[in-house]
Each structure stands twice: as C-alpha cells, then as structure tokens.
Design a protein around this motif. Structure first.
Motif, PDB file in Angstrom:
ATOM      1  N   SER A 126      -7.914   6.314   3.476  1.00 40.69           N
ATOM      2  CA  SER A 126      -7.341   7.164   2.438  1.00 40.69           C
ATOM      3  C   SER A 126      -8.254   7.292   1.223  1.00 40.69           C
ATOM      4  N   ILE A 127      -8.300   8.485   0.677  1.00 35.45           N
ATOM      5  CA  ILE A 127      -9.035   8.739  -0.564  1.00 35.45           C
ATOM      6  C   ILE A 127      -8.047   9.063  -1.679  1.00 35.45           C
ATOM      7  N   GLY A 128      -7.277  10.153  -1.485  1.00 29.85           N
ATOM      8  CA  GLY A 128      -6.340  10.581  -2.515  1.00 29.85           C
ATOM      9  C   GLY A 128      -5.235   9.575  -2.775  1.00 29.85           C
ATOM     10  N   VAL A 143      -9.731  16.153  -4.393  1.00 30.09           N
ATOM     11  CA  VAL A 143      -9.264  16.365  -3.020  1.00 30.09           C
ATOM     12  C   VAL A 143      -7.844  16.888  -3.086  1.00 30.09           C
ATOM     13  N   HIS A 144      -7.472  17.663  -2.085  1.00 34.69           N
ATOM     14  CA  HIS A 144      -6.105  18.166  -1.997  1.00 34.69           C
ATOM     15  C   HIS A 144      -5.406  17.427  -0.860  1.00 34.69           C
ATOM     16  N   ARG A 145      -4.286  16.807  -1.186  1.00 31.24           N
ATOM     17  CA  ARG A 145      -3.538  16.041  -0.199  1.00 31.24           C
ATOM     18  C   ARG A 145      -2.077  16.497  -0.189  1.00 31.24           C
ATOM     19  N   THR A 146      -1.540  16.582   1.009  1.00 31.95           N
ATOM     20  CA  THR A 146      -0.173  17.066   1.200  1.00 31.95           C
ATOM     21  C   THR A 146       0.769  15.904   1.470  1.00 31.95           C
ATOM     22  N   ASN A 188       0.808  -1.225   0.000  1.00 33.68           N
ATOM     23  CA  ASN A 188       0.000   0.000   0.000  1.00 33.68           C
ATOM     24  C   ASN A 188       0.837   1.270   0.000  1.00 33.68           C
ATOM     25  N   THR A 189       2.056   1.174  -0.488  1.00 30.12           N
ATOM     26  CA  THR A 189       2.965   2.330  -0.505  1.00 30.12           C
ATOM     27  C   THR A 189       3.727   2.353  -1.823  1.00 30.12           C
ATOM     28  N   ARG A 246      -5.184   6.408  -2.044  1.00 25.69           N
ATOM     29  CA  ARG A 246      -5.767   5.175  -2.590  1.00 25.69           C
ATOM     30  C   ARG A 246      -6.006   5.322  -4.090  1.00 25.69           C
ATOM     31  N   TRP A 247      -6.504   6.506  -4.500  1.00 19.66           N
ATOM     32  CA  TRP A 247      -6.734   6.735  -5.933  1.00 19.66           C
ATOM     33  C   TRP A 247      -5.416   6.658  -6.692  1.00 19.66           C
ATOM     34  N   MET A 248      -4.360   7.266  -6.146  1.00 23.79           N
ATOM     35  CA  MET A 248      -3.078   7.246  -6.847  1.00 23.79           C
ATOM     36  C   MET A 248      -2.535   5.827  -6.974  1.00 23.79           C
ATOM     37  N   LEU A 249      -2.616   5.056  -5.919  1.00 25.53           N
ATOM     38  CA  LEU A 249      -2.111   3.684  -5.978  1.00 25.53           C
ATOM     39  C   LEU A 249      -2.875   2.844  -6.997  1.00 25.53           C
ATOM     40  N   ASP A 250      -4.162   3.091  -7.121  1.00 26.39           N
ATOM     41  CA  ASP A 250      -4.987   2.280  -8.018  1.00 26.39           C
ATOM     42  C   ASP A 250      -5.003   2.782  -9.455  1.00 26.39           C
TER      43      ASP A 250
END
Length: 360
Positions: free
Chosen positions: A91-93, A65-68, A29-30, A95-99
């Motif tokens: 996680s939302i942001g 969403v904005h994530r830092t 997950n990273t 999780r989206w990036m990983l997927d």
C-alpha cells in the motif's frame, strides 16, 4: 432557523474538499477516517458506493496517488462520510493515511459513485458475504436499513484470518443484540493465541453456507472481497442451484462506476446438455457422461471402485490423480492447495469438462 433550513438543502459536491474530523483505529493496519464538508453541506449517496481520494505521495510521479475506497458510513447519517481502509504490504495511499492523516487535514475527493448497492432492491431477505475489508459496503447497507427502521432479515457472513482481525465486530454484535433480524456468522482461518474460538474455522465452503443460511435460495446475495474468495462463493452458490441473477459482487480492489465497466463472470457451470468423456487410464475404461455427472458417479457406472466417504468434498477419501484435461471441483476442505497444484482432485465433487483422463 433559516440557516438550518438552507443547510438542509445543501448537498456536498466533489468540487469542495473534504476535511478529516476523526481517525479511529479498527484492527491492525486498519482505521476508519471520517470527513465533513467545510461548508456544512450534507452527503448524498447510496449505501455501498465508493469514494476516490487524492492522497499525497511525494515519491510518486505528480506527487499524488488516487485510491478508491468503499464508504463504510451510511447515507442515513448525512453530516459526515467515512471510509475504512486497510493497508496491505504494498500500500502507498492507505499507508500514508495511517501514518500521517490527522483531523483538520483536507483532501480532494471524487464521487461518490458505484453500482454495488441494495438501495433499489425489492428483496426482503439478504445474504451478505465478505472477506477482510470487503465488509465495508455490507456495513454501510446494514446500517442504512437499521437506521430506516426496516424489518431486517440479514445473514451477515464475514471471513477473516483471525477473530482479532474481524472489522466492525463489536459494532455488529451490538446491533445484533437489539434485533432478531441480523444473524452474524464469522469464519476465521485460525484462532488467536490463548483465546479459544468456538465459531466456524477454515475456508468458506458449501457446507458452511448450508449451515449458516439454510434458506440461501430465498435470499439476495451481495459479496465483496478478493477475487479468489468471490470465485469460491460463486462456485459454492452455482453448485447448489442458486439463481445467479440474484448474486451481486464488488471486488474491493476494483469497484466499478457503470454497467459497461462490470467485468464478465466467465464461470464454468456444468450443464446437463454438455457432454464430457472420462478415460480411466489404469483400467482402460471410458465413460461418456454429462458435465453434471461427477467423476465418482462415472467411475461407479463404469464398474470401477474409487474409495469414498462423505461424497461432499470433506473427508478426502476419494482423492485421485488427474493426468489430463479439466474438471470443475467445488470441495469443502477435503483437499489441500498443494494437492490441487499436483493434479489431484476429489472424485465426489469434480465434474468433467470436455475430455479428462484419471489415473484409476
């Protein structure tokens, strides 16, 4: 030649979108996400700073969403910029990036920004302490010093749940194998199945700190991780007499952009000139002491016998029930969270704050 010369002066501004060039899995997950500027501009920032990404989120109001994220890359390698993100259950942001995030996709970003950096520090010796993905700014600062050819003197401590969950472990070990100045110390809660672990195990504490960095009083400390972890680090350092003006921290959940945004650390630090009173309820004895005196020392001075062993919060022999009031306890693993919630303390490493009642 002229084009290359002109490019060297072009610095990326966040009015330009970033283009993803690689997605590298790290642990479960990273992943590390690397971006470039489509214009070819270079990135200028300080090691340890963060970037805010605008990430698609169709289910959210506004669709984004904005994530830092703290940058895990180093400004000494300015042609690309990298964040390393771990998805939590909520996680939302990330999780989206990983997927979904793939090379070629473009993102709007804001920054870089942030105050958590050793770029302007004059220290010669560092102590980096992190937990989980809080390792990212430490990686950025370490890589920058490495690339600059500095004479490293870093004790690098990272805490993780298992050895397989230590982010950047191989990269750090490769760097450490080429210099005497990068001293790696990993702490895990439990080993991986069928893979022996001979390093430190348990929760980070004062005892581990003294073993890993005996000269911690001489070092500049940078800490990043969840707030309970950083609280434990602060308690350990302050309890050992560390100059907290040389302590710097950044929560990976809430990096700050300016001095005004810095959260106040209202830590309890027992002081000699603050008086406390302990009532030993079963015996009826009362002791008026300084906050820097331990419950165990106060009991002995009052002629009471609390069984004890290590006197350092390890063995748990001096566990007693606190029935009223507050103490400041910095232990080294000798008491469980369940016991603490039930009102128990270790007398050897508990300092009374105000009026305290103990069942002794």
């Amino acid at each position: 030649m002229n084009a290359v010369k002109d490019l060297s002066h072009a610095v990326w501004q966040d009015t330009e979108m970033l283009e993803c060039v690689s997605v590298v899995p790290e642990i479960s997950n990273t992943a590390s996400f690397t971006f470039r500027a489509p214009s070819g501009a270079l990135f200028a920032y300080l090691p340890g700073q963060f970037l805010t990404l605008e990430i698609p989120a169709p289910e959210q109001p506004g669709g984004v969403v904005h994530r830092t994220y703290t940058l895990s890359s180093s400004p000494s390698r300015p042609r690309s910029i990298t964040i390393t993100a771990k998805a939590q259950s909520e996680s939302i942001g990330t999780r989206w990036m990983l997927d979904n995030l793939k090379p070629g996709m473009r993102f709007k970003a804001i920054g870089p920004a942030g105050l958590f950096t050793n770029a302007e520090s004059s220290a010669q010796k560092y102590l980096f302490i992190s937990a989980g993905s809080g390792i990212t700014p430490m990686m950025s600062m370490t890589t920058c010093m490495w690339d600059e050819g500095r004479d490293l003197d870093i004790v690098f401590i990272n805490c993780a749940r298992r050895p397989s969950e230590i982010i950047f472990r191989q990269r750090l070990e490769q760097m450490a194998s080429r210099t005497r100045g990068l001293n790696l110390k990993f702490v895990v809660e439990e080993p991986d199945d069928y893979r022996p672990w001979t390093g430190y195990q348990g929760q980070f504490n004062q005892l581990m700190l003294g073993l890993m960095a005996p000269d911690y009083l001489d070092r500049e400390v940078y800490c990043c991780g969840p707030e309970p972890f950083m609280q434990a680090v602060r308690d350990a350092l302050s309890g050992l007499g560390f100059d907290m003006d040389r302590y710097h921290q950044e929560s990976f959940g809430a990096p700050v952009e300016s001095e005004n945004d810095q959260p106040e650390l209202n830590d309890i630090i027992p002081a000699d000139d603050n008086k406390a009173e302990i009532l030993f309820a079963s015996s009826g004895a009362t002791a008026k002491v300084a906050e820097t005196d331990t419950v165990l020392a106060a009991a002995r001075a009052a002629g009471l016998n609390i069984p004890s062993g290590c006197t350092f919060g390890v063995c748990g022999t001096c566990k007693v029930k606190k029935t009223a009031g507050e103490v400041h306890m910095v232990h080294n693993g000798g008491i469980s969270e369940d016991d603490i919630e039930a009102g128990y303390i270790l007398a050897c490493c508990s300092n009374p704050i105000g009026k305290v009642e103990i069942d002794v």
